[in-house]
Design a protein around this motif. Sequence first.
Motif, short mmCIF file in Angstrom:
data_model
loop_
_atom_site.label_atom_id
_atom_site.label_comp_id
_atom_site.label_asym_id
_atom_site.label_seq_id
_atom_site.Cartn_x
_atom_site.Cartn_y
_atom_site.Cartn_z
N ASP A 362 108.96 -64.79 -37.25
CA ASP A 362 107.35 -65.33 -37.54
C ASP A 362 106.88 -64.39 -38.37
OD1 ASP A 362 104.75 -66.59 -36.86
OD2 ASP A 362 106.33 -68.05 -36.40
N TRP A 407 109.11 -66.93 -41.33
CA TRP A 407 107.78 -67.46 -41.62
C TRP A 407 107.30 -67.18 -43.22
CZ3 TRP A 407 103.11 -65.08 -42.68
CH2 TRP A 407 102.14 -65.65 -41.94
N ARG A 439 90.03 -65.30 -40.68
CA ARG A 439 91.34 -64.75 -40.17
C ARG A 439 91.42 -63.49 -41.23
NH1 ARG A 439 97.93 -65.54 -38.88
NH2 ARG A 439 97.67 -64.97 -36.97
N ASP A 474 103.50 -71.62 -43.26
CA ASP A 474 102.09 -71.73 -42.42
C ASP A 474 101.02 -71.66 -43.56
OD1 ASP A 474 100.28 -71.59 -40.51
OD2 ASP A 474 101.35 -69.61 -39.67
N CYS A 522 103.29 -76.09 -41.34
CA CYS A 522 102.54 -75.54 -40.03
C CYS A 522 100.84 -74.97 -40.99
CB CYS A 522 102.96 -74.13 -39.70
SG CYS A 522 102.03 -73.18 -38.44
N GLY A 524 98.16 -73.20 -38.90
CA GLY A 524 97.51 -72.87 -37.47
C GLY A 524 97.75 -73.90 -36.46
N GLY A 525 99.02 -74.16 -36.36
CA GLY A 525 99.50 -75.24 -35.43
C GLY A 525 99.49 -76.67 -36.70
N TRP A 541 104.85 -77.92 -37.31
CA TRP A 541 104.39 -77.55 -36.08
C TRP A 541 103.15 -78.45 -35.49
CZ3 TRP A 541 105.92 -75.59 -31.93
CH2 TRP A 541 105.14 -74.47 -31.05
N GLU A 600 110.02 -70.44 -27.38
CA GLU A 600 109.22 -69.50 -28.25
C GLU A 600 108.79 -68.20 -27.38
OE1 GLU A 600 106.62 -71.03 -31.29
OE2 GLU A 600 105.17 -69.45 -31.22
#
Length: 724
Positions: A362, A407, A439, A474, A522, A524-525, A541, A600
């Motif tokens: 990841d 990732w 972030r 992601d 994905c 953030g989920g 995800w 995970e």
Amino acid sequence: MILCEKGLFTLHTKNTTYQMKAGDYGVLLHTYYGPRVSGGDLSYLIRYTDRSFAPNPEEAGENRLFSLDVMPQEYSTCGMGDYRLPSLELELPNGSRSADLRYRDFRVEKCKYALEGLPAFQGPEGETLVIVLEDAAAGVDVELYYGVLEDYDIITRAVRLVNRGENPVKVRRAASLCLDFRRGNLDLITFDGKHVLERCPNRAPLVPGIRSAGSVRGTSSHQHNPFVILCDHDAGEDHGLCYGAALLYSGNFEAAVERAQFDDTRLVMGIHPCHFCWPLAPGESFTAPEAALCCSKDGFTTLSHRFHRAIRERLIRDPWAGRPRPVLINNWEATEFSFDAERLMQIAESAAPMGIGLFVMDDGWFGARDTDEAGLGDWTVNERKLPGGLEALVPRIKALGMDFGIWIEPEMVNEDSRLYRDHPDWAFQIPGRPKVRGRQQLVLDFSRKDVRDSVYGALKRTLSSAEISYVKWDMNRSLATVWSAALPPERQGEVYHRYVLGVYDMLEQMRRDFPGILIEGCSGGGGRFDAGMLYYTPQIWCSDNTDAIDRLHIQYGTSFCYPVSTMGAHVSAVPNAQTGRSVSIETRGVVAMNGTFGYEMDLSWATGEEQEIIRRQTAFFTEHRGLIHQGDYYRLSDPFQNGPYTAWEQVSPDKREALVSVVYGTAHGAPPFLDLKLKGLDPALRYQVNGEGSYPGDMLMEAGWPLPMAWDDYQSFQYYLSAI
Ligand code: DGJ
């Protein structure tokens, strides 16, 4: 499937009928969508009546009975006498904002249409009806596309606008779908939430006025999903008329429902008009994304089955459509950014003997990525952490008998990166305004091909440098300060949509260059869990929340539209990082198995007993993943009702196999006796349950299966049924 006769257009799927009619003065009226009817003209249902304050178009002359505001419209307009939710709004050079459409033509194509640069359900079977409407004053043709997936009971829609006039126009709003109902007594279900609690169903009866769910975050969002249901007040899993509408789009969207004055209802769904303005020069065209409609008169289970099958077989593309998904282990929750090659090997080495076939590295492997404050944009391996790069690491993973996954977060940049230092103008920023970070990162202007090409070039080099089988794509912030240095002021309203097209373009390129790679989406989920992304990424995800009990809720809501095979779900360590809750490894496994399934956590810490359980879990999942991912899915209870348990079931298409999973809530003294009624079995077959007994299907469905008494919090049970 498609019947066109004297301005009457009827679309039949196996169990549904959709109809519209080019009526008086060429206005295209919606006459019916619902359970299949034999045919004929349903326009007798439309009332022509003089209602107060309902204006009449010029062609109607003295005829006061004809008003756009009263009749069900197939694609609603604005500024010309229909005051309900508009689907189309055009700004002409004189500054006026309106739209006025009349029927001109139609054509039928013998396969399902595709949309260039946009996701769409695929042919080759299926048929397409294109109805051409025109706005004469604007010089704009509006082509309404209808794709009929007969066997799936799905009707898709898309809209193409073509400027055939001599003047430029601006498209201020162009919905993908408009659906009028001659009734207001409906419930609306939306799927809402937040980061770490996505897609929770919210159901409420419509009241007069507008209810809207949508996103202006640049992605489809954690907060609202581009899927809604309208249904009878008493509709449930197994009964009642219900309609589902899914937008195949991953950016700003709006799903708005209006219960209007004559107790009629209109659903409009498409790109959110906020921040949107698309100039259309003479000769240019614009395509609004696809929406998919489904109707069931037998409740939500049938509705979900139809969406699931169509998504699995007609949206997710080869080679992943029916291909078994690997059991994976991901290092994120175990290490976050602090790892090196040896730490990764430790995790992989402990996972390999437990039947886990894919190791996913990841966030944190590239650039100066030791925290989330640096590195995004620099897609070269950090050799301090991974000496010798992927060329050294991947063969070591492969030697364990595992595939390797990686990732990436291509759309983002940290200011502390080489990419940003070299190209600060590649990130979205509005000149003169302060930066808005999320972030500690900025969003790259993916509306620009040069930006995409540069990022993709670096990624392609990395992906080509080793044998990579899986990519987790992601995306970890919402968009803000959206302004593109590459477009003039009058074209800034295109940027949000061009951004989404840019993301799709790069995903498509990656699919083309690396057809064997499984891409998991994905954000953030589950911040971009939508049918649009599933066209490019066969799994997504589901949430950054890996707590098994919260996941029961998230996966339940997600399942109304999206199949189990699309929901990324992992077993993680306890106490859970999001909730602090501890749930047994058995129950965590049962819940994660209701998804793509993986781990995970650092399995080198697992006790001997846990290792044995994990071995059994991976073997069980691997043996039954065809049933779990391709079977018909039944929600046997609603976790939001806080009942004693949450249960669900997968039944194979031939009904000879089923898997029933039950997860209890908190334990209580002297618990009640609970019988669980199963669904979807063949009443005439007899089944063994976990290899024992012989129980007729009708008994298991009508009388039920006795559940054991819970002895501890969050206990779980699985029952594998096979016909004998
Ligand atoms: C958000 C994802 O949802 C997580 O699984 C993880 O990949 C982090 N990003 C990494 O930054």
